[in-house]
Design an enzyme around this catalytic site. Structure first.
Site, PDB file in Angstrom:
ATOM      1  N   THR A   1      -2.978   4.980  -3.801  1.00  0.00           N
ATOM      2  CA  THR A   1      -1.898   6.045  -3.177  1.00  0.00           C
ATOM      3  C   THR A   1      -0.725   5.828  -3.850  1.00  0.00           C
ATOM      4  O   THR A   1       0.107   6.645  -3.767  1.00  0.00           O
ATOM      5  CB  THR A   1      -1.902   5.447  -1.687  1.00  0.00           C
ATOM      6  OG1 THR A   1      -1.879   3.887  -1.708  1.00  0.00           O
ATOM      7  CG2 THR A   1      -3.092   6.058  -0.710  1.00  0.00           C
ATOM      8  N   THR A   2      -0.676   4.626  -4.480  1.00  0.00           N
ATOM      9  CA  THR A   2       0.635   4.397  -5.241  1.00  0.00           C
ATOM     10  C   THR A   2       0.647   5.061  -6.384  1.00  0.00           C
ATOM     11  O   THR A   2       1.517   5.666  -7.018  1.00  0.00           O
ATOM     12  CB  THR A   2       0.737   2.776  -5.204  1.00  0.00           C
ATOM     13  OG1 THR A   2       0.487   2.206  -4.109  1.00  0.00           O
ATOM     14  CG2 THR A   2       2.419   2.563  -5.962  1.00  0.00           C
TER      15      THR A   2
ATOM     16  N   ASP B   1      -8.913  -0.147   2.655  1.00  0.00           N
ATOM     17  CA  ASP B   1      -8.863   0.232   1.042  1.00  0.00           C
ATOM     18  C   ASP B   1     -10.218  -0.105   0.352  1.00  0.00           C
ATOM     19  O   ASP B   1     -10.831   0.542  -0.312  1.00  0.00           O
ATOM     20  CB  ASP B   1      -7.720  -0.364   0.589  1.00  0.00           C
ATOM     21  CG  ASP B   1      -6.511   0.538   0.807  1.00  0.00           C
ATOM     22  OD1 ASP B   1      -6.552   1.165   1.530  1.00  0.00           O
ATOM     23  OD2 ASP B   1      -5.440   0.106  -0.056  1.00  0.00           O
TER      24      ASP B   1
ATOM     25  N   ASP C   1       0.781  -1.282   0.043  1.00  0.00           N
ATOM     26  CA  ASP C   1      -0.021  -0.066  -0.056  1.00  0.00           C
ATOM     27  C   ASP C   1       0.953   1.067  -0.067  1.00  0.00           C
ATOM     28  O   ASP C   1       1.631   1.302   0.856  1.00  0.00           O
ATOM     29  CB  ASP C   1      -0.794  -0.091   1.391  1.00  0.00           C
ATOM     30  CG  ASP C   1      -1.781   1.209   1.490  1.00  0.00           C
ATOM     31  OD1 ASP C   1      -2.450   1.699   0.352  1.00  0.00           O
ATOM     32  OD2 ASP C   1      -1.859   1.843   2.479  1.00  0.00           O
TER      33      ASP C   1
END
Length: 532
Positions: free
Chosen positions: A97-98, A400, A64
């Site tokens: 988020t990546t 998530d 994550d």
């Protein structure tokens, strides 16, 4: 001969060093791109995991983006901005988020090329924001509206989010569970969800398949049975106390010296009477379940008090943590009671059933069928796993998935995944760049090319030939296949919407907007000074 005077510097000498702002910008871009490249390998369903060792010796395994960046020891101030943008994406959308860190790195690379052409950084930053706005419009045009009543579509979106996690093989169980949890606590106007109403409880033991959702509250503390009290109560009236059910003690410095056994008897009698009086007051308020907050001053409940409570048929759970108080009061409708004189019936919560259950080798207390007025619907998810590493990652993955469903509640639109929106935006922006004049033309062109990083990285991480796959994708989009993206199952380009690779539109629009804003902030910095 008079000594030569030192050459006087002109007043504006500070502005003579023209190369300094460029050097600072270059250093900032380099630092931020280094961070972005570090997490590139963890994008997508075939992305790799990172093992992080924290300063207190804990080990975390995760892919994550927000978790990895949060624990990275990053010193450069410009590179820290990537950590912040990833955290902002985590708050706004919860997923992607990546992607947001990778996009920021790619846009900075494009900005560096434009700076080398001699274009002013402010112009680049502003044009990037306009291009990002246009890309968001493209995403919204190609998105598909969804209804919250269509449970199947929501489950598909949650499955896509879980596909890149360690727990991906359990997505058949975790996706419906996440969807049901969010739909249970969605607000009345159906436009937002407070994820604090969903409590994730981690218990070591069993496997991820034993994870379950409880419509109500789950306590990890055990019921006190040493005095023979009940472990199951129907039609429960719940009282939550913040005082101690034990005899008062003198201060630390003081001691009571008893020399006569008659005095000793008197003290014991007083203790019994004091505790019995308290327990009777609790019973008088028709309370049959007692939750006691953790105490650091003295014993939260003494053996004698437990004996009285067991005789009065009251179930007792002690050591409730302070951070659980808010959730418990919101969920059960009971109000915290700080003094025995305030223990009245109107401060109690009610539930149909409270019982202690043994599952997978450990005990939990379930509170179900909460019927008090003024309570919010709450859900507890008991996450199971073989060890703490798996548990932590499972918790992050479920969080998530919950965030993805929350995005769909906020913005009820889905978009194809697998790099499809980025390639479509690339195609539209490249075409529009040709119609623009001057600097805008170059900026839009570079911005569009920078979007290619997402499909390229997905292809690289899946072990495919990135040049071949991305060329095929661009070709399909030119032919009008808007939903063509990379499918790892098919090992190539395909219609990802039909393959059920779906993500909320909010994830993509938020990522591209935040990335453009961060690039603008980094480009506007022309010097770094240190305060004293």
């Amino acid at each position: 001969m008079a000594p030569a005077k030192p050459a006087q510097l002109p007043l504006n000498a500070t502005f003579r060093d023209k190369d300094k702002p460029q050097e600072v910008r270059r250093a900032n871009i380099l630092a931020a791109r280094a961070v972005s490249d570090a997490i590139r390998t963890s994008l997508g369903p075939k992305g790799m995991d990172k093992m992080i060792k924290t300063k207190n010796g804990e080990v975390i395994i995760s892919n994550d983006g927000a978790t990895i960046l949060k624990h990275m020891a990053i010193l450069h101030p410009a590179a820290r901005m990537l950590v912040d943008v990833s955290a902002a994406q985590d708050v706004e959308a919860g997923d992607g988020t990546t992607s947001v860190a990778i996009l920021t790195g790619s846009f900075l690379g494009a900005a560096e090329k434009l700076l080398n052409m001699g274009i002013h950084p402010n112009l680049i930053g502003e044009s990037f924001q306009r291009a990002a706005q246009r890309a968001c419009e493209v995403f919204l045009e190609m998105s598909h509206k969804v209804s919250l009543s269509d449970r199947e579509v929501l489950i598909k979106a949650a499955t896509t989010s879980l596909s890149s996690k360690i727990v991906s093989q359990h997505s058949q169980l975790l996706s419906p569970l996440s969807v049901d949890a969010v739909l249970r606590v969605v607000n009345e106007s159906q436009n937002n969800v407070d994820l604090n109403d969903i409590r994730l409880i981690k218990k070591v033991g069993g496997t991820i398949e034993d994870t379950e959702m409880v419509d109500g509250v789950v306590l990890t503390q055990n019921v006190l049975k040493s005095a023979g009290g009940p472990t199951r109560v129907e039609k429960a009236r719940i009282g939550f106390i913040q005082f101690q059910l034990s005899p008062p003690k003198p201060d630390m410095e003081n001691n009571v010296v008893v020399s006569d056994y008659r005095q000793m008897d008197k003290i014991l009698k007083e203790e019994r009477a004091y505790l019995l009086n308290m327990c009777k007051k609790i019973k008088k308020a028709r309370c049959n379940v007692l939750l006691i907050q953790k105490s650091i001053l003295r014993d939260a409940v003494s053996d004698l008090a437990l004996h009285f409570l067991a005789k009065l048929n009251i179930l007792v759970v002690k050591d409730i943590d302070r951070d659980e108080v808010e959730f418990l009061t919101k969920a059960t409708g009971c109000k915290p009671i700080a003094d025995i004189d305030n223990f009245t019936e109107d401060r109690l919560g009610s539930a149909d059933l409270i019982e202690e259950i043994e599952s997978s080798g450990s005990k939990i207390v379930k509170i179900q069928g909460i019927s008090s007025r003024g309570t919010k619907p709450t859900v507890s998810i008991v996450v199971r796993g073989a060890n703490t590493l798996v548990l932590d990652e499972a918790e992050r993955s479920i969080h998530d998935a919950l965030c993805v469903i929350r995005c769909l509640v906020k913005e009820k639109a889905l978009i194809a995944g697998g790099g499809a929106p980025e390639v479509e935006a690339l195609r539209v922006l490249s075409k529009e760049a040709n119609r623009l004049e001057g600097i805008e033309h170059f900026v839009f062109k570079e911005f569009a090319e920078a979007l290619e990083v997402i499909p390229t990285t997905l292809a690289e991480n899946a072990g495919l030939n990135p040049i071949q796959v991305v060329t095929d994708l661009r070709n399909r989009h030119e032919m009008g296949e808007k939903n063509a993206g990379i499918s790892v199952r098919r090992s190539g380009a395909t219609n990802t919407f039909a393959e059920n690779v779906l993500q909320p539109t909010l994830v993509s629009t938020s990522a591209i907007t935040l990335a453009a804003e961060t690039v603008k902030s980094i480009l506007r910095i022309d010097d770094i000074t240190f305060s004293r």
